[in-house]
Scaffold this active site. Structure first.
Site, PDB file in Angstrom:
ATOM      1  N   LYS A 115       0.864  -1.142  -0.036  1.00  0.00           N
ATOM      2  CA  LYS A 115      -0.059   0.108   0.115  1.00  0.00           C
ATOM      3  C   LYS A 115       1.049   1.376  -0.054  1.00  0.00           C
ATOM      4  O   LYS A 115       1.695   1.407   0.964  1.00  0.00           O
ATOM      5  CB  LYS A 115      -0.794   0.099   1.038  1.00  0.00           C
ATOM      6  CG  LYS A 115      -1.877   1.228   1.327  1.00  0.00           C
ATOM      7  CD  LYS A 115      -3.023   1.175   2.396  1.00  0.00           C
ATOM      8  CE  LYS A 115      -2.546   1.731   3.813  1.00  0.00           C
ATOM      9  NZ  LYS A 115      -3.753   1.728   4.342  1.00  0.00           N
ATOM     10  N   LYS A 174     -10.059  -0.242  11.136  1.00  0.00           N
ATOM     11  CA  LYS A 174      -8.793   0.028  12.154  1.00  0.00           C
ATOM     12  C   LYS A 174      -9.612  -0.065  13.313  1.00  0.00           C
ATOM     13  O   LYS A 174     -10.424   0.799  13.781  1.00  0.00           O
ATOM     14  CB  LYS A 174      -8.267   1.587  11.831  1.00  0.00           C
ATOM     15  CG  LYS A 174      -7.587   1.819  10.926  1.00  0.00           C
ATOM     16  CD  LYS A 174      -6.854   3.040  10.849  1.00  0.00           C
ATOM     17  CE  LYS A 174      -6.136   3.595   9.747  1.00  0.00           C
ATOM     18  NZ  LYS A 174      -6.969   3.741   8.302  1.00  0.00           N
ATOM     19  N   ASP A 231      -3.312   4.760  -1.243  1.00  0.00           N
ATOM     20  CA  ASP A 231      -4.302   5.455  -0.232  1.00  0.00           C
ATOM     21  C   ASP A 231      -4.167   6.952  -0.436  1.00  0.00           C
ATOM     22  O   ASP A 231      -2.909   7.359  -0.214  1.00  0.00           O
ATOM     23  CB  ASP A 231      -3.859   5.031   1.059  1.00  0.00           C
ATOM     24  CG  ASP A 231      -4.720   5.394   2.292  1.00  0.00           C
ATOM     25  OD1 ASP A 231      -5.764   6.147   1.841  1.00  0.00           O
ATOM     26  OD2 ASP A 231      -4.415   5.377   3.534  1.00  0.00           O
ATOM     27  N   ASP A 288     -11.791   3.868   4.256  1.00  0.00           N
ATOM     28  CA  ASP A 288     -11.159   3.714   5.286  1.00  0.00           C
ATOM     29  C   ASP A 288     -11.674   4.752   6.174  1.00  0.00           C
ATOM     30  O   ASP A 288     -12.299   4.398   7.341  1.00  0.00           O
ATOM     31  CB  ASP A 288      -9.783   3.959   5.204  1.00  0.00           C
ATOM     32  CG  ASP A 288      -8.972   3.983   6.340  1.00  0.00           C
ATOM     33  OD1 ASP A 288      -9.296   3.832   7.483  1.00  0.00           O
ATOM     34  OD2 ASP A 288      -7.578   3.991   6.141  1.00  0.00           O
ATOM     35  N   GLU A 347      -7.576   3.677  -2.194  1.00  0.00           N
ATOM     36  CA  GLU A 347      -8.349   3.993  -0.795  1.00  0.00           C
ATOM     37  C   GLU A 347      -8.644   5.257  -0.698  1.00  0.00           C
ATOM     38  O   GLU A 347      -7.693   6.362  -0.686  1.00  0.00           O
ATOM     39  CB  GLU A 347      -7.416   3.269   0.216  1.00  0.00           C
ATOM     40  CG  GLU A 347      -8.082   3.263   1.639  1.00  0.00           C
ATOM     41  CD  GLU A 347      -7.117   2.569   2.693  1.00  0.00           C
ATOM     42  OE1 GLU A 347      -6.751   3.218   3.590  1.00  0.00           O
ATOM     43  OE2 GLU A 347      -6.111   1.860   2.187  1.00  0.00           O
TER      44      GLU A 347
END
Length: 1703
Positions: free
Chosen positions: A1172, A1281, A1204, A1253, A1230
């Site tokens: 990532k 997360k 991301d 996210d 992302e």
């Protein structure tokens, strides 16, 4: 439809409303009038008239104006008794309570009002109960009903008898209601005074006349208040020595009143019709219906508003919609009540009938009315004309007609279900009678009474080929309870034979087993009003019948009275069986009345057995009115027994030794099959009827009794409450299935049939009930209905603490023969019979089967609006679940089983002028139900669905329920535990809690934000311990992306350390809501107030503690035992899982494209296969695209790349980036943009897959429904997360949602140490396993396991542990992996590296000591508790409220200890503090706020030379504010929590002084326990009462030893005695933080006014801009008055930040 023209009706007596009634003879015991002139005579010399059963009668106009008459009585309190099984039990309870008070009267109380309240069955109706006292000489008697504006569907009905006190006077005189307010206390919220305004009543005359400005009010002696969820029976004692009515007089009056009530009350009595007024009126009664005869009432709130008004109008009172009052046998006032007066007219009417047919028919109809059967269902026909004409001509009947006899029969059936009394069906002869058979069968099978009056040809026309002449004798065979073939009417037959026939039929219809009865009525012509002579001599013997209103033959039941406990041997055997049961199960089948539901609820509480409820039990769908769903553990409802039994392991494990079944019918076939194989040692079945309803042939004891009788026999016995391991596990399994069902239903975006079943209960507001069809809809409701519906915010929730915790929702259905015919017609009849708003849920085939029922719906007569929900899957969906669906061809199924169709339901509705609404989404269904509920109109809501999708979703739901049940059962049993073990589940308490602040070095800056050059990472390690060998670690390490910072976290952790220690460890891992519920119930903290990172760390520690306790890995705790290998009905599961997860490398894209590419190549060489890369940090997305091209060029396409953007780009930038990298085969991008709309648009217009996210992180509350906006197939992954979303439980459920929608679930870390990473590795493996299970259940190909975002381990240059977490390349070449075994080993052998620990703290130790402070006249020995560094210059002084102690502040003290020296004290009169007067002979010392503040000033000088921050709650807040305004030289700042500056006007202060003096007197007279019950029943504590720590708090308050000192403080420190500080606020010089609870409307308003007062003055002064710095206000969410108890964490944070501002 045939409309019958109205025939002549029975004659009515007409009357003229009178404005004034002539005087009648005075009552025998009345006293002569005695006028008292107005003077300054004190209240003690006033006199009032008291007559027998009349209570105190006060002529306010004759009383002297007196400055004390508005002051409250010495004692005023309400005592709430335990719920009563019946009204009779409630009356007994009131009498016992009064006798207890009589035995121990309030000491020293010269005046008082004592009220007793008891909950009685909700079926106790005010109008019916009032009718019990028609013959009583106890007056007044009254009834009123009123719709409450706060809830349009909420009807308040009240009736009462007798008066404890009466007032009459003029409201035009100033302060004329002062005396009324003396006896109505705000501490007794339900106490009211009832009466009239603008009418003058003289009791001695008696004379009633309209008179502007006059009033008459009384407080009833006994009162019944009927709410939508319960009925409350109450009684009131009033005495006042100042008006010569002593306590002994009040008791004597009470006893005399109760003697009459008990002599008049008949529990078996019933009323014949709703128009009760006629039964009260004697021949010489005086009647009035005028505008002023409208009954009004008032309570403490109304009186307060009247006091605030300059002038009083009638509109200021609470006005009834309907009412009547009976002051004497001759005096009767009423308003908007039905009034039909039939005075000796029946005889003349019948004798004047034009022919014998009409005479007989009139006799039949009149006898039906006298029996209480007033609802007639009439089918058009000629031969039945005499019956139809007579029924429609009677003034007390309600008649409805329908052209379809089949629908009409079912309509009558529905009416019987709703009213529990029969409708009368009138049909013509021939097949019209035959069409009634389906409804007769259903009524017979399900014990519903119906009276069938079928017209017939006379004998000479039978077997002669006459038209419409068939054999109607015993036409319905054994399906009727009684049959009689009446001969054709003739004057040679005594007419009383007709009456006795009907009375006999009625008896059989209503006697158990209830059911239909049939009277065949042959008629010769004429059939109309044609004159034909007949001899009235046939009416001989009816003279008495003509003169009264009773049935000719009354069937009486002998009551058997036995001494307590005098049971028969057989009943004793049953009681012994129940008492000895180890694994008892209470199974509740179909019950039909509110009384039975109430009795079952009380019985269930008494037994403490698990209660499995059928959908028709009325207890399957429950409205919560007093607590949160699931928190009422006094009844262990097992709502989902059907779905639990899907699991073979559960089916084998559940083995009750005793089953008690109440009600016969059980809907679930699966439950029925289980009963066949469970073989309990005893199976006890209770029902009213004697029939054998035992299809499984397992019943060992059959008891014929109503539920209340059976419950009474058991509730008299004391059973040892056994909360066995078996019971606990069964309750948990129910929660597991409930949560699984809820998750699956809400995770599915489309509108499904299980969703309809699950949410329909939420629409049942007010008195709404449900009628459910057969086939799939009733099964869905039984399987998926939501057992708990929160109604705490609906209706009149001001008084919810008076109500039971919940009320059941009546659900009816045709389950006798379980046919699908006549359901709409039945539901409409049910709506009329029950007089409630009915929600009818049927399938499409059922609806089409009874479209003629829409003709009945269209009449809209005598009922509330109906909502009919048609689940239209275009055929018979139930056959898709039967074995035939697996063997027959689709063509055969479609045509001969499903009966597929495309009929337009909307057009059918349009043809009958019925509103129709088609819904295809969840939102549309919700909007439709809300719309029609608000509009209050009939409507049909069609839910569109399909058979195939419905069958597939049911299959998926069943398999998930099966899997979850088996999984958790295996975990709970912890094999090899024996199935026979019945000891309670062993629960451990957390012995110690330790928190360590660590600081470690990182190898590079965090990619999440700015970091200092030292690359430092800090966080906390939590260590929980059960004993020396059972330890669990957790980690809390917030970073830039978290809302909270490290100081916030430390503050919460310090608070939680105190609460977590000694808490019970009863968390069920990953069970949705379990951890949050543990936080709320065990810690007493709203879960929403805990920071996500703290919640995650605490949950991590507890899960690791459980793993340590069970000597297994955390993964094993999450996944439980493997149920799949044992449960062949679920799915096969591979045991060869790798036990490891793949890790994604994290790359920060700083540097040139080549540098980034080389960094990726290096990591790829180490073994990483997924990367990532952080993008969006360069000047242009073109540069990021260039770097990605370079990576592909250098490394190639054998690696997976994710990028991301962290929502850095605009939509245009994201599109540009996407266009440049679309050929690079990115796994996903992302968070390319920040806007949700732009995100969806990007998915639609770009070929790049997207992952979420931050978008997930920003979702609050219940996340699952909010994720539906992201079902777009372009969104392929969710990055989760745990520390941001609030822990493992939330993370697992978000992951499961993603997997159900074919999206990847990626667990991601936030730079945690190896403790957090080792825990996340096991969570990630669990998520991967769940992904495999989800794929298999859904018959989808197994997804490739995701590479999880735990690559932050590369940043850890140092770690908190001495050992290293093993993460390495896989020998199979499938990337860098971390194994569960290594993660488990790391945590199991964890040794903290103390060099990395900055500080360690456990539970803060408090210092306790006493200090004596001396003043001129007294000494104050004060008890103190202290926390924090005693050398700290920041000193915080905490002042509790009334009844509190310094102990109240302990958790808050420990949280604030790092910030300041925190001291809490016991205020005077509380705890261990005391004030000692120096000179005993001197004037009594008064403990005022001023005195306490002066003593505290001396105390502060003793403690510190510096300034002090004072924090006060309630009474303590008043002291703190006083000190801040008057002792500012010593005060640095002040915090007031739920505080007030006092009362502005002298009158309010004077009254408040008296109120608090009265409360102090009550405390001294009745003791602390009684005082606490009354004190905490006030509206101020509504929110606190729902808190799990409430009972514990009350127990703490009851420990006060010096009640005299407590009472002294209450009276002398009254807010009324305190000087008003409102003006002083303008002189505020020290910073002030004002805190109030969100739910505390009163003090929130006061707080806002305080702030406005300060701000306005500050703005006007020269230092205006400093106003905001001087005063700050904070409203704490999820809390009421007791903020520091209800939601302490936000308060702690606010106080800490206030301290930072001050220092």
């Amino acid at each position: 439809m045939l409309a019958v023209s109205p025939p002549p009706r029975l004659p009515l007596l007409t009357f003229t409303p009178l404005r004034a009634f002539p005087p009648l003879p005075p009552r025998r015991r009345g006293l002569s009038r005695r006028r008292i002139r107005r003077s300054s005579t004190p209240l003690v010399l006033l006199r009032a008239r008291a007559g027998r059963h009349a209570g105190i009668v006060i002529d306010v106009n004759e009383m002297a104006e007196n400055g004390d008459r508005d002051l409250p009585v010495d004692v005023s309190f309400t005592r709430r008794l335990s719920p009563a099984l019946t009204v009779g039990d409630g009356l007994d309870a009131l009498l016992r309570a009064a006798n207890e008070v009589k035995a121990t009267p309030p000491a020293g109380a010269r005046s008082g009002v004592i009220r007793f309240e008891v909950l009685v069955p909700p079926s106790t109706k005010a109008l019916k109960w009032c009718s019990q006292f028609r013959g009583s000489s106890l007056f007044p008697q009254f009834y009123l009903s009123r719709k409450l504006t706060s809830a349009p569907s909420f009807q308040l009905e009240i009736c009462g008898i007798g008066s404890a006190i009466c007032f009459h006077g003029s409201y035009l005189v100033k302060n004329e209601f002062d005396l009324v307010s003396r006896y109505i206390s705000s501490d007794s919220h339900l106490i009211k005074a009832y009466g009239f305004v603008d009418m003058n009543y003289d009791k001695e005359s008696p004379l009633v006349e309209e008179k502007l400005g006059s009033y008459y009010f009384f407080i009833p002696q006994v009162e019944l208040s009927e709410f939508d969820s319960c009925s409350i029976l109450s009684s009131t004692l009033v005495w006042d020595d100042s008006i010569s009515h002593k306590f002994e007089d009040a008791v004597s009056l009470f006893e005399s009143c109760f003697d009459q009530i008990q002599n008049s009350y008949d529990s078996s009595a019933s009323i014949s019709h709703k128009g009760l007024v006629p039964s009260y009126i004697s021949g010489d009664a005086h009647l009035s219906e005028t505008g002023n005869a409208q009954l009004v009432y008032l309570d403490a709130e109304v009186l307060a508003s009247i006091d605030a008004k300059a002038s009083v109008q009638k509109e200021n009172f609470l006005i009834s919609d309907q009412s009547f009052v009976r002051f004497s046998p001759q005096l009767f006032l009423y308003s908007n009540m039905e009034l039909y007066l039939q005075r000796n007219t029946i005889e003349s009417f019948i004798k004047s009938c034009s022919n014998i047919n009409l005479a007989w028919a009139s006799l039949i109809v009149e006898e039906c009315v006298r029996l209480g059967f007033t609802y007639f269902c009439i089918a058009p026909g000629s031969r039945s004309s005499p019956l139809a004409l007579s029924a429609t001509g009677h003034p007390l009947t309600k008649c409805i007609s329908c052209y379809d006899e089949r629908s009409l029969g079912f309509h009558a059936l529905g009416y019987g279900r709703g009213s529990r009394k029969p409708a009368v069906v009138i049909t013509s002869s021939g097949t019209a009678v035959s069409n009634l058979l389906p409804s007769v069968v259903e009524a017979s099978q399900d014990f519903v009474p119906i009276i069938l009056l079928t017209a017939d040809r006379p004998p000479e026309l039978h077997d002669a080929g006459a038209n419409q002449a068939i054999n109607q004798v015993n036409h319905f065979g054994t399906f009727v309870r009684y049959f009689f073939n009446l001969p054709p009417p003739g004057d040679q037959i005594h007419a009383r034979m007709v009456l006795t026939t009907l009375d006999s039929a009625a008896y059989y219809a209503m006697q158990a087993p209830q059911g239909p009865v049939h009277i065949n009525c042959a008629f010769r012509e004429p059939l109309d009003y044609t004159n034909q002579h007949w001899n009235v001599d046939c009416l001989r013997g009816l003279d008495k019948w003509f003169k009264n209103s009773e049935p000719y033959t009354r069937y009486l039941r002998m009551k058997t009275v036995s001494a307590f406990g005098n049971y028969s041997c057989s009943v004793m055997e049953v009681l012994e069986i129940i008492e000895k049961a180890e694994q008892g199960l209470l199974l509740v089948g179909a019950i039909h009345t509110d009384e039975d539901m109430w009795a079952v609820a009380l019985l269930a509480r008494h037994l403490s057995w698990p209660v499995a409820t059928d959908i028709l039990s009325g207890l399957r769908l429950r409205k919560v009115v007093n607590s949160l769903p699931g928190l009422d553990k006094s009844i262990l409802f097992i709502d989902h027994i059907d779905q639990i039994l899907l699991s073979d392991s559960a089916k084998n494990w559940i083995s009750p030794d005793v089953i008690v079944q109440i009600g016969s019918r059980i809907t679930s076939k699966r439950v029925g099959m289980f009963l066949e194989t469970s073989f309990p040692s005893s199976y006890i079945l209770i029902d009213r009827h004697p029939c054998r309803h035992d299809p499984s042939h397992v019943v060992t004891h059959r008891i014929q009794a109503n539920v209340a009788e059976f419950a009474a026999s058991l509730c008299r016995c004391t059973f040892q409450r056994k909360r066995s391991r078996w019971t606990e596990i069964l309750t948990i399994l129910n929660s597991v299935v409930s949560q699984e069902i809820m998750f699956q239903i809400h995770a599915k975006c489309s509108l499904t049939e299980p969703y309809v079943a699950h949410v329909i209960g939420e629409s049942l507001y007010g008195d709404a009930v449900m009628f459910v069809g057969n086939s799939m809809v009733i099964r869905d409701l039984d399987m998926f209905g939501n057992g708990w519906m929160d109604y705490t915010t609906n209706g009149n929730n001001v008084m919810t603490h008076h109500f039971p915790d919940f009320v059941g929702t009546a659900v009816a259905g045709n389950r006798g023969a379980s046919g699908i015919d006549g359901l709409i017609s039945t539901a409409i009849g049910f709506a009329i019979g029950s007089n409630k708003h009915v929600f009818c849920v049927v399938g499409d085939i059922s609806f089409l089967h009874d479209t003629n029922g829409l003709a009945l719906l269209n009449q809209r007569a005598w009922r509330k609006p109906m909502t009919i929900i048609v689940v239209n899957n275009h055929g018979g969906a139930i056959f898709s679940f039967l074995p035939v669906a697996k063997t027959a061809s689709p063509q055969i199924l479609e045509k001969f089983f499903y009966a597929s169709h495309d009929i337009s339901i909307s057009k059918l509705c349009a043809a009958h002028r019925v509103k129709h609404f088609l819904v295809q989404t969840k939102a549309e269904l919700h909007d439709a139900l809300v719309k029609f509920n608000m509009e209050q109109v009939d409507c049909v809501v069609e839910v569109d669905n399909s058979i195939d999708s419905n069958a597939n979703f049911h299959r998926i739901m069943s398999m998930f329920s099966n899997y979850s049940t088996s999984q958790y059962l295996a975990y709970l049993l912890e094999a090899p535990c024996l199935k026979s073990e019945v000891d309670a589940i062993p629960v451990d308490r957390i012995d110690s809690v330790e928190c360590m602040l660590y600081r470690i070095q990182l190898s590079a800056p965090r990619t999440s934000g700015l970091s200092d050059g030292r690359f430092i990472h800090e966080g906390f390690v939590l260590k929980l311990r059960v004993d020396d060998n059972i330890v669990g670690f957790g980690e809390v390490a917030p970073i830039e992306i978290h809302e909270e910072d490290l100081l916030d976290v430390e503050e919460q952790l310090r608070f939680l350390l105190h609460r977590v220690k000694d808490s019970v460890l009863d968390v069920i891992p990953l069970l949705r809501g379990s951890f949050s519920n543990w936080i709320w119930t065990s810690l007493g903290i709203p879960p929403s107030s805990i920071f996500p990172s703290v919640k995650c760390g605490l949950e991590m520690a507890i899960l690791n503690l459980l793993a340590s306790q069970q000597k297994c890995s955390l993964f094993k705790v999450l996944a439980g035992c493997d149920p799949l290998g044992r449960d062949e009905n679920v799915i096969e599961y591979s045991q060869n899982s790798s036990g490891s997860i793949q890790i994604c490398a994290l790359v920060d894209c700083n540097g040139s494209p080549m540098e980034v590419a080389l960094a990726v190549a290096k990591l790829a060489a180490e073994g990483f296969t997924t990367f990532k890369l952080k993008v969006g940090r360069r000047e242009s997305p073109v540069e990021d695209a260039t770097a990605l091209h370079k990576i592909r060029e250098v490394v190639g396409y054998q690696i997976n790349i994710r990028v991301d953007a962290n929502q850095k780009w605009t939509y245009e930038q994201a599109v540009e980036f996407g266009s440049r990298v679309k050929s690079l085969r990115l796994e996903y991008i992302e968070e390319p943009v920040s806007s949700v709309n732009d995100l969806i648009k990007f998915c639609e217009n770009s070929v790049l897959p997207v992952a979420l996210d931050e978008t997930i992180d920003n979702l609050k509350g219940d996340i699952i429904p909010k994720l539906h906006q992201f079902v777009h197939p372009g969104i392929v992954a969710l990055v989760i997360k745990p520390s941001v979303v609030g822990g493992f439980e939330n993370a697992a459920h978000i992951a499961k949602w993603a997997q159900l929608h074919d999206k990847m679930a990626v667990i991601s870390s936030t730079y945690e140490s190896s403790i957090g990473l080792a825990s996340y590795i096991q969570l990630a493996h669990y998520v991967d396993q769940q992904s495999s299970i989800v794929s298999r259940i859904r018959n989808k190909d197994k997804r490739r396991a995701a590479a999880h975002g735990l690559g932050t381990y590369q940043w850890l240059r140092e770690d908190v542990s001495e050992q290293k977490l093993k993460i390495h390349a896989s020998p199979l070449g499938d990337g860098i992996r971390a194994s569960v075994e290594d993660a488990y080993g790391y945590l199991h052998h964890l040794n903290i590296n103390n060099d990395k620990i900055e500080r360690t703290y456990g539970e803060e130790k408090l210092r306790s000591y006493s200090i004596q402070v001396d003043a001129d006249d007294c000494s104050y020995l004060v008890k103190l508790r202290e926390a924090g560094d005693h050398t700290n210059e920041k000193v915080v002084l905490l002042l509790h409220g009334f009844l509190g102690t310094s102990e109240d502040w302990v958790p808050m003290m420990k949280a604030l200890a790092p910030s300041a020296r925190v001291i809490a004290i016991d205020l005077p009169g509380h705890g261990e503090s005391q004030i000692m007067q120096h000179h005993k002979n001197s004037e009594q010392l008064i403990v005022t706020v001023q005195l306490v503040a002066d003593l505290l000033l001396k105390l502060m000088c003793h403690i510190t030379d510096g300034e002090v921050v004072v924090v006060g709650y309630s009474m303590g807040a008043r002291i703190a504010l006083h000190m801040a305004l008057n002792q500012d030289h010593k005060i640095r700042g002040a915090v007031t929590i739920s505080g007030s500056p006092g009362l502005r006007d002298e009158a309010s202060r004077r009254r408040r002084i008296a109120i608090d003096k009265s409360r102090a007197q009550f405390l001294m007279s009745c003791g602390l326990e009684c005082f606490l019950q009354t004190w905490y029943s006030g509206k101020l504590w509504n929110s606190l009462r729902e808190h799990p720590e409430f009972n514990s708090l009350v127990r703490t308050r009851s420990k006060h030893k010096n009640i005299k000192a407590l009472a002294k403080v209450l009276a002398e420190s009254s807010v009324g005695r305190q000087k008003s500080l409102w003006e002083d606020l303008k002189q505020l010089k020290r910073p002030l933080l004002i805190v109030a609870g969100e739910k505390d409307a009163k003090f929130k308003d006061i707080s806002q006014k305080m702030r406005m007062e300060i701000m306005n003055h500050a703005e006007c002064g020269s230092d205006g801009p400093k106003g905001k710095e001087l005063c700050e206000m904070i409203i704490i969410p999820d809390s009421g008055h007791a903020v520091h108890v209800e939601n302490p964490l936000p308060l702690v944070r606010a106080v800490r930040k206030f301290l930072l501002k001050l220092y």
